[in-house]
Design a protein around this motif. Sequence first.
Motif, PDB file in Angstrom:
ATOM      1  N   VAL A 142     -33.370  32.846   1.355  1.00 16.87           N
ATOM      2  CA  VAL A 142     -33.260  33.824   0.278  1.00 16.87           C
ATOM      3  C   VAL A 142     -34.459  34.753   0.353  1.00 16.87           C
ATOM      4  CG1 VAL A 142     -33.179  34.158  -2.225  1.00 16.87           C
ATOM      5  CG2 VAL A 142     -32.015  32.206  -1.184  1.00 16.87           C
ATOM      6  N   HIS A 143     -34.193  36.052   0.247  1.00 20.77           N
ATOM      7  CA  HIS A 143     -35.284  37.017   0.223  1.00 20.77           C
ATOM      8  C   HIS A 143     -36.071  36.882  -1.066  1.00 20.77           C
ATOM      9  CE1 HIS A 143     -34.798  39.173   3.882  1.00 20.77           C
ATOM     10  NE2 HIS A 143     -33.541  39.539   3.624  1.00 20.77           N
ATOM     11  N   ARG A 252     -26.684  45.915  -9.243  1.00 22.37           N
ATOM     12  CA  ARG A 252     -25.387  46.554  -9.468  1.00 22.37           C
ATOM     13  C   ARG A 252     -24.245  45.863  -8.729  1.00 22.37           C
ATOM     14  NH1 ARG A 252     -26.108  52.475  -7.618  1.00 22.37           N
ATOM     15  NH2 ARG A 252     -23.907  52.526  -8.252  1.00 22.37           N
ATOM     16  N   ALA A 253     -24.554  44.820  -7.978  1.00 22.07           N
ATOM     17  CA  ALA A 253     -23.527  44.153  -7.182  1.00 22.07           C
ATOM     18  C   ALA A 253     -22.462  43.519  -8.072  1.00 22.07           C
ATOM     19  CB  ALA A 253     -24.162  43.102  -6.279  1.00 22.07           C
ATOM     20  N   SER A 254     -22.868  42.929  -9.190  1.00 18.97           N
ATOM     21  CA  SER A 254     -21.916  42.225 -10.054  1.00 18.97           C
ATOM     22  C   SER A 254     -20.827  43.157 -10.575  1.00 18.97           C
ATOM     23  CB  SER A 254     -22.661  41.575 -11.218  1.00 18.97           C
ATOM     24  OG  SER A 254     -21.742  40.967 -12.104  1.00 18.97           O
ATOM     25  N   TRP A 290     -26.719  37.210  -4.339  1.00 20.89           N
ATOM     26  CA  TRP A 290     -26.153  38.179  -5.287  1.00 20.89           C
ATOM     27  C   TRP A 290     -24.652  37.950  -5.481  1.00 20.89           C
ATOM     28  CZ3 TRP A 290     -29.537  40.613  -8.062  1.00 20.89           C
ATOM     29  CH2 TRP A 290     -30.797  40.918  -7.532  1.00 20.89           C
ATOM     30  N   LEU A 291     -24.047  37.268  -4.525  1.00 20.86           N
ATOM     31  CA  LEU A 291     -22.612  36.995  -4.647  1.00 20.86           C
ATOM     32  C   LEU A 291     -22.320  35.787  -5.532  1.00 20.86           C
ATOM     33  CD1 LEU A 291     -21.511  37.584  -0.939  1.00 20.86           C
ATOM     34  CD2 LEU A 291     -21.556  39.208  -2.842  1.00 20.86           C
ATOM     35  N   ILE A 296     -18.021  38.289 -10.472  1.00 15.30           N
ATOM     36  CA  ILE A 296     -17.398  38.416  -9.149  1.00 15.30           C
ATOM     37  C   ILE A 296     -16.463  37.245  -8.893  1.00 15.30           C
ATOM     38  CG2 ILE A 296     -17.848  38.553  -6.679  1.00 15.30           C
ATOM     39  CD1 ILE A 296     -20.533  39.848  -7.320  1.00 15.30           C
ATOM     40  N   ALA A 297     -16.922  36.044  -9.221  1.00 13.42           N
ATOM     41  CA  ALA A 297     -16.102  34.858  -9.002  1.00 13.42           C
ATOM     42  C   ALA A 297     -14.829  34.907  -9.845  1.00 13.42           C
ATOM     43  CB  ALA A 297     -16.909  33.607  -9.337  1.00 13.42           C
ATOM     44  N   ARG A 298     -14.934  35.357 -11.090  1.00 16.33           N
ATOM     45  CA  ARG A 298     -13.758  35.426 -11.963  1.00 16.33           C
ATOM     46  C   ARG A 298     -12.744  36.443 -11.416  1.00 16.33           C
ATOM     47  NH1 ARG A 298     -16.163  36.490 -16.664  1.00 16.33           N
ATOM     48  NH2 ARG A 298     -16.125  34.351 -17.444  1.00 16.33           N
TER      49      ARG A 298
END
Length: 643
Positions: A142-143, A252-254, A290-291, A296-298
């Motif tokens: 992880v970064h 902003r990924a979510s 971030w994933l 995102i999962a929903r």
Amino acid sequence: MDPVFLDVPFAQKDAVKALGARFDWASKRWFVPPGFNPLAFSQWIPGESQTPEFVPTTDSDKPSGRSLSALLAGVAQAVAEHFGGAIWVRADVASFDPKRGHLYFDLVENNELGQEVARARALIWNDDREAVIGRFEAATGVHFVAGIKVLVRASVSFHPRFGLSLQIREIDPDYTMGELALRRRRIREQLVREGIYSANREKRLPRDFFSIVVIAPDGAAGLGDFRKEADRLEGLGLCSFTYRIAIFQGVRASSSLSTTLQEAGQWAESSGADAIALLRGGGASADLHWLDDLEIARALCRSPVPVLIGVGHERDQTILDELARWVGGTPSKLIQFVEASIAGSAGQAESAFEAIVRAATHAAQRAQSVTDQWRAHLTESARSRCQLADQSLAHLRGRIGDDARDVIDQGRRQVDSGWERIESGAASAIRVARHAVDSMQNQIVPDAFRQVDLARAMTEPAWLELTRNAWRRWTVANTEVRRELDQVIGLGPQRTLQRGFVIVRSAGRRRSRSPLNSATDRSTSRCQENLMPPNKYQGDEMPKPIPSAQPKAAQESVESQESLESLESLDPASFNAAYEVLRRNAELLRDQEELDIDRLVPLVEQSMQAYRICRSRLDAVRLALESRLGPDEGAVVVEPSDQ
């Protein structure tokens, strides 16, 4: 650069050591190693304002007070004494700027509502950067970026000018990994509560792919290899691909990825797409955390079509790998899976076709074999049956000859017997028929003559009455015309002049004021000529006219016109129709009370024509009876008179 030596009391050696100071055994002194911020050691640098030991203030100190630097120096000394060594601190990384050189960032703590409750400045010296950051990223994958939770071992220092700061010595990778695992567990539990945890994983993969929606970050490195094969499949018309851009890392990924997943699912459901592919490829594995996001999962679980994952790493997993229908690691493996599915379907179709061909060939061969066996069997059976039939025919031929002769003899006897019965029966039937014909003729002849007599009796009175009435009407009309003619003649020129009229001449022509002119005389002459009887009446012997009634005359005129029209349509062979005209005209003349000479002539002509039809039919019937049944001695034929 010369090292900065420090004057450190023995009691504070752990404090400077915790801040990164090193001990020089040659000079027996502590120093600030290169790359470290000397400000963190300002209280031990010679020449700087030395802070006396902290002494509680007394009433004597109140008027003058202490300087701020003295106060902060006391705070720094208290911090150093209380936090002399490095301590472990839990916090979230915030405001991280990964520039080269020393790393300065903030550590924050948020409560359960996400509200910030504490913040401190942290730093990592450039010399320790690789040892601290590199070791952490290698261990966790992880970064070290803003947003992650960390457990750090840090030295606490306080500077009068720069305030409190934490110098990071070490980062525990197990804690961060545990936080990521905890986040995944919470996401998993929430999806289970919503009943959608295994929704996408349980969807059935299509046996063949025809349309796929691809979601990838803008400019993803792995997208190029994917598109190369995807374009080839699309060019062959095997599968079409629709591309959508989303953000896969950062704060902003979510929102970006979850929204794109929802839109792609709706489009796939309406357009009939077979699957959604998530591609990343080429990015650092440390950015995969971030994933691990609930939104995102929903969105992935609620997708109406299967989701295929190709994020670019096989060792590092995210929560999406647990939820998606198919996980392939890299975009290249994902497109290979699609190609293999298409090829597999084609291979299955080809294998099925070959199996069908083989089965059909085998069935045809078996059918041919069975057919050949049956042909041989039927041929042999037919041959044996033909032989048996020939033998039977030979036997029957002999029997048929004898039986045929017997049958013919018997038939001849039956025909002779039948013919005798027919002759006898025919003679008897002829005698009966002749007797019946004679009997019927004896009945028909009297009846026919009776019908003729009846018709004659019906026709003659009507004709006689018609003749009498016609001449009577003609006499009345002639008398009336003569009377009117006498009145017209009585109005001639001489008598008119005697009545007082004069003759006036104008411009060489004579004009008369007489009510009658020469046209009247001419009309009178014509009337006298046309209305004279043939020879029966002369002079003044004509009967007087009967006054006329105009309304009844008009009605009789209509009836006469109808009689004329009916006569034109008479069938020359219809006795009944002609007799009806004759009877109706007789009644019309008999009942007429008004004089109408114009109707008399056509009425007489019509009656004569009807009478001729009746006479011709009677004559034809009489001739037929006489020619077939003999003459009737009592029949009397009456010819019509000329009148």
